[in-house]
Design a protein around this motif. Structure first.
Motif: not given
Length: 49
Positions: A24-25, A29-30, A35-37, A45-46
């Motif tokens: 789940i974690i 994270l993926g 989505f934030a890329g 985020i990075y």
């Protein structure tokens, strides 16, 4: 969806429920990275990782 069903049956049959939180974690994270890329939030985020 068959992969998720097979994964659940594997964990249920072999009593590997401790794998569920790790999976789940990793999924969260993926999804967060994908989505934030392409957004303006990406630099923030990075820095978390």
């Amino acid at each position: 969806m068959e992969f998720l069903r097979d994964l659940w049956l594997f964990m249920k049959e072999r009593k590997k429920f401790w794998l569920a939180p790790a999976i789940i974690i990793l999924l969260i994270l993926g999804i967060l990275i994908v989505f934030a890329g392409g957004s303006a939030v990406a630099p923030f985020i990075y820095t978390l990782f």
